[in-house]
Write a protein that holds these residues in place. Structure first.
Motif, PDB file in Angstrom:
ATOM      1  N   ILE A 200     -36.794  38.828 -16.426  1.00  0.00           N
ATOM      2  CA  ILE A 200     -35.599  38.819 -17.274  1.00  0.00           C
ATOM      3  C   ILE A 200     -35.654  37.662 -18.261  1.00  0.00           C
ATOM      4  CG2 ILE A 200     -33.099  38.466 -17.293  1.00  0.00           C
ATOM      5  CD1 ILE A 200     -33.788  41.225 -16.345  1.00  0.00           C
ATOM      6  N   ALA A 201     -35.956  36.453 -17.755  1.00  0.00           N
ATOM      7  CA  ALA A 201     -35.914  35.252 -18.581  1.00  0.00           C
ATOM      8  C   ALA A 201     -36.912  35.304 -19.729  1.00  0.00           C
ATOM      9  CB  ALA A 201     -36.164  34.026 -17.715  1.00  0.00           C
ATOM     10  N   GLN A 202     -38.062  35.893 -19.501  1.00  0.00           N
ATOM     11  CA  GLN A 202     -39.072  35.970 -20.548  1.00  0.00           C
ATOM     12  C   GLN A 202     -38.691  36.991 -21.628  1.00  0.00           C
ATOM     13  OE1 GLN A 202     -42.342  36.689 -17.877  1.00  0.00           O
ATOM     14  NE2 GLN A 202     -43.078  34.568 -17.992  1.00  0.00           N
ATOM     15  N   LYS A 203     -37.936  38.004 -21.253  1.00  0.00           N
ATOM     16  CA  LYS A 203     -37.473  38.996 -22.229  1.00  0.00           C
ATOM     17  C   LYS A 203     -36.237  38.507 -22.980  1.00  0.00           C
ATOM     18  CE  LYS A 203     -39.132  43.084 -19.700  1.00  0.00           C
ATOM     19  NZ  LYS A 203     -38.716  44.315 -18.964  1.00  0.00           N
ATOM     20  N   ASN A 204     -35.356  37.778 -22.269  1.00  0.00           N
ATOM     21  CA  ASN A 204     -34.097  37.352 -22.871  1.00  0.00           C
ATOM     22  C   ASN A 204     -33.855  35.869 -22.570  1.00  0.00           C
ATOM     23  OD1 ASN A 204     -31.515  36.958 -23.824  1.00  0.00           O
ATOM     24  ND2 ASN A 204     -30.514  38.217 -22.268  1.00  0.00           N
ATOM     25  N   PRO A 205     -34.222  34.970 -23.473  1.00  0.00           N
ATOM     26  CA  PRO A 205     -34.050  33.526 -23.238  1.00  0.00           C
ATOM     27  C   PRO A 205     -32.591  33.102 -23.034  1.00  0.00           C
ATOM     28  CG  PRO A 205     -35.533  33.925 -25.091  1.00  0.00           C
ATOM     29  CD  PRO A 205     -34.902  35.240 -24.754  1.00  0.00           C
ATOM     30  N   ASN A 206     -31.640  33.947 -23.444  1.00  0.00           N
ATOM     31  CA  ASN A 206     -30.215  33.624 -23.300  1.00  0.00           C
ATOM     32  C   ASN A 206     -29.577  34.341 -22.118  1.00  0.00           C
ATOM     33  OD1 ASN A 206     -30.076  31.914 -25.619  1.00  0.00           O
ATOM     34  ND2 ASN A 206     -30.094  33.741 -26.916  1.00  0.00           N
ATOM     35  N   TRP A 207     -30.383  34.746 -21.159  1.00  0.00           N
ATOM     36  CA  TRP A 207     -29.910  35.532 -20.018  1.00  0.00           C
ATOM     37  C   TRP A 207     -28.769  34.875 -19.263  1.00  0.00           C
ATOM     38  CZ3 TRP A 207     -29.943  33.471 -15.129  1.00  0.00           C
ATOM     39  CH2 TRP A 207     -30.697  32.314 -14.946  1.00  0.00           C
ATOM     40  N   TYR A 208     -28.702  33.538 -19.295  1.00  0.00           N
ATOM     41  CA  TYR A 208     -27.784  32.780 -18.430  1.00  0.00           C
ATOM     42  C   TYR A 208     -26.447  32.443 -19.085  1.00  0.00           C
ATOM     43  CZ  TYR A 208     -29.516  28.986 -21.391  1.00  0.00           C
ATOM     44  OH  TYR A 208     -29.847  28.206 -22.474  1.00  0.00           O
ATOM     45  N   LYS A 209     -26.205  32.914 -20.291  1.00  0.00           N
ATOM     46  CA  LYS A 209     -25.025  32.458 -21.026  1.00  0.00           C
ATOM     47  C   LYS A 209     -23.788  33.314 -20.818  1.00  0.00           C
ATOM     48  CE  LYS A 209     -27.565  29.901 -24.544  1.00  0.00           C
ATOM     49  NZ  LYS A 209     -27.786  29.688 -25.988  1.00  0.00           N
ATOM     50  N   ASN A 210     -23.953  34.496 -20.247  1.00  0.00           N
ATOM     51  CA  ASN A 210     -22.811  35.377 -20.001  1.00  0.00           C
ATOM     52  C   ASN A 210     -23.067  36.234 -18.768  1.00  0.00           C
ATOM     53  OD1 ASN A 210     -20.948  35.145 -22.517  1.00  0.00           O
ATOM     54  ND2 ASN A 210     -22.999  35.395 -23.395  1.00  0.00           N
ATOM     55  N   ALA A 211     -21.985  36.734 -18.181  1.00  0.00           N
ATOM     56  CA  ALA A 211     -22.140  37.707 -17.101  1.00  0.00           C
ATOM     57  C   ALA A 211     -22.643  39.018 -17.706  1.00  0.00           C
ATOM     58  CB  ALA A 211     -20.808  37.938 -16.404  1.00  0.00           C
ATOM     59  N   GLY A 212     -23.412  39.749 -16.933  1.00  0.00           N
ATOM     60  CA  GLY A 212     -23.949  41.007 -17.433  1.00  0.00           C
ATOM     61  C   GLY A 212     -25.188  41.385 -16.657  1.00  0.00           C
ATOM     62  N   PRO A 213     -25.824  42.483 -17.016  1.00  0.00           N
ATOM     63  CA  PRO A 213     -26.994  42.958 -16.254  1.00  0.00           C
ATOM     64  C   PRO A 213     -28.159  41.971 -16.250  1.00  0.00           C
ATOM     65  CG  PRO A 213     -26.724  44.176 -18.316  1.00  0.00           C
ATOM     66  CD  PRO A 213     -25.471  43.390 -18.126  1.00  0.00           C
ATOM     67  N   ASP A 214     -28.272  41.110 -17.287  1.00  0.00           N
ATOM     68  CA  ASP A 214     -29.383  40.160 -17.334  1.00  0.00           C
ATOM     69  C   ASP A 214     -29.124  38.903 -16.508  1.00  0.00           C
ATOM     70  OD1 ASP A 214     -30.895  41.807 -18.837  1.00  0.00           O
ATOM     71  OD2 ASP A 214     -30.717  40.697 -20.715  1.00  0.00           O
ATOM     72  N   TYR A 215     -27.854  38.667 -16.151  1.00  0.00           N
ATOM     73  CA  TYR A 215     -27.591  37.482 -15.318  1.00  0.00           C
ATOM     74  C   TYR A 215     -27.892  37.861 -13.867  1.00  0.00           C
ATOM     75  CZ  TYR A 215     -25.967  33.023 -13.736  1.00  0.00           C
ATOM     76  OH  TYR A 215     -25.930  31.765 -13.190  1.00  0.00           O
ATOM     77  N   THR A 216     -29.163  37.727 -13.505  1.00  0.00           N
ATOM     78  CA  THR A 216     -29.590  38.092 -12.161  1.00  0.00           C
ATOM     79  C   THR A 216     -29.719  36.846 -11.301  1.00  0.00           C
ATOM     80  OG1 THR A 216     -31.903  38.036 -12.838  1.00  0.00           O
ATOM     81  CG2 THR A 216     -30.795  40.155 -12.933  1.00  0.00           C
ATOM     82  N   SER A 217     -29.310  36.965 -10.041  1.00  0.00           N
ATOM     83  CA  SER A 217     -29.385  35.842  -9.108  1.00  0.00           C
ATOM     84  C   SER A 217     -29.845  36.363  -7.755  1.00  0.00           C
ATOM     85  CB  SER A 217     -28.023  35.149  -8.999  1.00  0.00           C
ATOM     86  OG  SER A 217     -27.019  36.040  -8.542  1.00  0.00           O
ATOM     87  N   ASN A 218     -30.167  35.468  -6.861  1.00  0.00           N
ATOM     88  CA  ASN A 218     -30.732  35.884  -5.564  1.00  0.00           C
ATOM     89  C   ASN A 218     -29.938  35.372  -4.379  1.00  0.00           C
ATOM     90  OD1 ASN A 218     -31.515  33.137  -5.945  1.00  0.00           O
ATOM     91  ND2 ASN A 218     -33.179  33.394  -4.454  1.00  0.00           N
ATOM     92  N   GLY A 219     -28.716  34.881  -4.618  1.00  0.00           N
ATOM     93  CA  GLY A 219     -27.920  34.294  -3.550  1.00  0.00           C
ATOM     94  C   GLY A 219     -26.963  35.271  -2.899  1.00  0.00           C
ATOM     95  N   PRO A 220     -26.062  34.756  -2.058  1.00  0.00           N
ATOM     96  CA  PRO A 220     -25.145  35.627  -1.307  1.00  0.00           C
ATOM     97  C   PRO A 220     -24.082  36.288  -2.171  1.00  0.00           C
ATOM     98  CG  PRO A 220     -24.703  33.312  -0.849  1.00  0.00           C
ATOM     99  CD  PRO A 220     -25.978  33.350  -1.637  1.00  0.00           C
TER     100      PRO A 220
END
Length: 546
Positions: A200-220
């Motif tokens: 995700i990060a390599q395709k979209n450098p701004n992945w972390y700036k908003n909620a959405g399908p690109d904001y992927t996480s691995n926690g609970p």
């Protein structure tokens, strides 16, 4: 960042580090094996808290503040997680350490990102090297200097492929350290060590700036809503490897930067938790809450201090810094303003880490000594009196408590030294940018331990341009002591090196410590399993409502 404890808790923290260094880490125990009680079907498992303000960044490699950390600890997961003061296996299911204690080989468990992608060793390698890459300007890059060639890469003296972190295959991560580091497993629980979905990060450098399908996480938990400057909503991550042991289904994080409003929301049933470590209680309400038996108080490993910009007059003069530091009445501040059982600080490192140094390095409210240093400083600057000092501005981020502390210190400096000080406040994101860019003279800040070792407080000031230094201070002897301490195998000798380093810091005073933190909060009686560590951070993965 976080708050502090009694001698008993200090001993517990010391013991936990000793156990971790001596094999107290249970390689076979996973974080999911310890869970709270069972929820009842008729009790909604939805938690509502306040986080005060917009997070600085929700990228693990860019976050550098407690607000961002609070969100990230719920949504991401490192190789380990801290539970009951000790690191437990999390994203890693097992690990091995080489005989020289410098190479760790982690085996990752089968886990998924919130979009269904597998969590791989490459994701860890990518994230750590991303944070170390100087072009990304991570304030916390130095936390990865323990890794071989981490600092060299960050300073442009080595290449990314020289850094001692390598994905041997999708599930095997090999980490080579510069030196044996007994608290390395604690470090891997910190958010700078979290993985990032590299695809995700390599395709979209701004992945972390908003909620959405690109904001992927691995926690609970996964982020489903981010209304900037208003609220963040998290929901249980059903793809999380230990989802069966996560009881909460939803966490709503409001951004209300007014303590009185926060407490009113709790009293009106709009919040389930009010106060630290996520929010703030009004200081004037603490005595009554304590009298009513509602107030929770927990000392934590953290220090509230003032930072001096040592490259801006008059704070380029050590005696002026000493004068202002000595002229502060800390006892009055904690008794009359903060009111949360904080302890006056005459040292940088909390007593939980250096319990034998309770008295610190100077006397509280030592006005006579302060006047002596002021006179000496004025002479060195070629000034006749305080009226010739350059205008001084004390900066702080918008907060009722910070404002009261600033006003009190302003009065103390005027009364005790005759120095006029202007006060300036700004919202958190603006304020922290000003400090990091050096656009300030003296500014309040706090530091909450990221891991349980004194070097975590001291390494902040190792390098002039270090990520979270902000003071522009650097001392060659101080720096060398910290470097040498990393190579010293004798625990007592290493401890003495760190004490010697703190003595230098407290003699030159690029920071003026004010008090050691406590966490103060109120919570719903039926809320159980919230994990507030001795470092002051919070985990909701084990929380539930009875």
């Amino acid at each position: 960042m976080k708050k502090r404890l009694s001698l008993l808790f200090s001993l517990m923290l010391v013991l936990s580090v000793f156990l971790a260094a001596c094999g107290g880490f249970n390689k076979k125990e996973s974080a999911g094996e310890k869970t709270g009680g069972e929820k009842k079907a008729n009790v909604p498992q939805e938690l509502r808290v306040n986080i005060n303000t917009e997070p600085f960044s929700l990228h693990p490699g860019l976050a550098n503040d407690s607000t961002s950390g609070t969100v990230l600890r719920q949504t991401f997961e490192g190789l380990t997680v801290i539970k009951d003061g000790k690191p437990e296996l999390a994203a890693a299911e097992e690990y091995k350490v080489s005989d020289d204690l410098k190479t760790y080989t982690f085996k990752l468990r089968d886990a998924k990102w919130t979009n269904g992608d597998p969590v791989t060793a490459q994701d860890f390698e990518y994230a750590w090297k991303w944070a170390l890459d100087p072009k990304n300007q991570s304030q916390y890059a130095y936390q990865l200097y323990y890794i071989k060639n981490g600092q060299a890469f960050n300073e442009g003296k080595a290449k990314a492929e020289d850094v001692g972190v390598k994905a041997l295959d999708d599930k095997t991560l090999q980490v080579t350290l510069e030196n044996p580091t007994p608290y390395f497993l604690e470090l891997t629980a910190f958010y700078t060590y979290y993985p990032v979905n590299s695809k995700i990060a390599q395709k979209n450098p701004n992945w972390y700036k908003n909620a959405g399908p690109d904001y992927t996480s691995n926690g609970p938990f996964k982020m489903v809503t981010w209304e900037h400057n208003n609220k963040i909503v998290l929901e249980k991550n059903e793809t999380y490897w230990d989802a069966k042991n996560v009881k909460l289904t939803k966490i709503t994080m409001s951004m209300v930067n007014d303590p009185n409003t926060e407490l009113s929301m709790f009293n009106n049933g709009e919040l389930d938790w009010a106060g630290s470590p996520t929010g703030t209680l009004p200081t004037d309400a603490l005595p009554q809450l304590k009298q009513e038996g509602k107030l929770h108080v927990q000392p934590i490993a953290g220090t509230y201090w003032l930072k001096f910009n040592t490259e801006k007059a008059p704070f380029n003069n050590v005696n002026i810094r000493k004068a202002l530091t000595y002229a502060i009445d800390r006892k009055a501040i904690v008794e009359n303003i903060t009111k949360g059982e904080q302890v006056p600080a005459m040292a940088a490192v909390p007593p939980t880490m250096f319990p034998e140094n309770k008295e610190g390095y100077f006397k509280d409210n030592d006005v006579e000594k302060a006047k002596e240093y002021l006179k000496k400083g004025l002479e060195e600057l070629g000034l006749k009196d305080v009226k010739q000092l350059p205008p001084i501005t004390y900066s702080f981020n918008t907060s009722e408590a910070h404002a009261k502390i600033a006003q009190a210190i302003q009065d103390m400096w005027k009364k005790n030294l005759g120095i006029e000080v202007k006060l300036e406040n700004a919202e958190w994101n603006v304020y922290i940018d000003k400090l990091h860019s050096g656009d300030y003279q003296v500014g309040r800040m706090g530091w909450l331990g990221d891991f349980n070792d004194p070097i975590n407080f001291l390494e902040l000031f190792r390098d002039k341009k270090g990520g979270n230094n902000d003071t522009n201070w650097e001392n060659p002897k101080y720096k060398q002591l910290l470097i040498d301490s990393q190579k010293e195998k004798d625990p007592e000798k290493r401890k003495q090196m760190l004490k010697d380093a703190e003595a230098i810091l407290m003699d030159e005073l690029p920071v003026a410590p004010i008090y050691f933190y406590t966490n103060t909060w109120v919570q719903k009686d039926n809320l159980k399993g919230v994990e507030v560590s001795g470092l002051g951070d919070v985990q909701f993965r084990w929380a539930y409502f009875e």
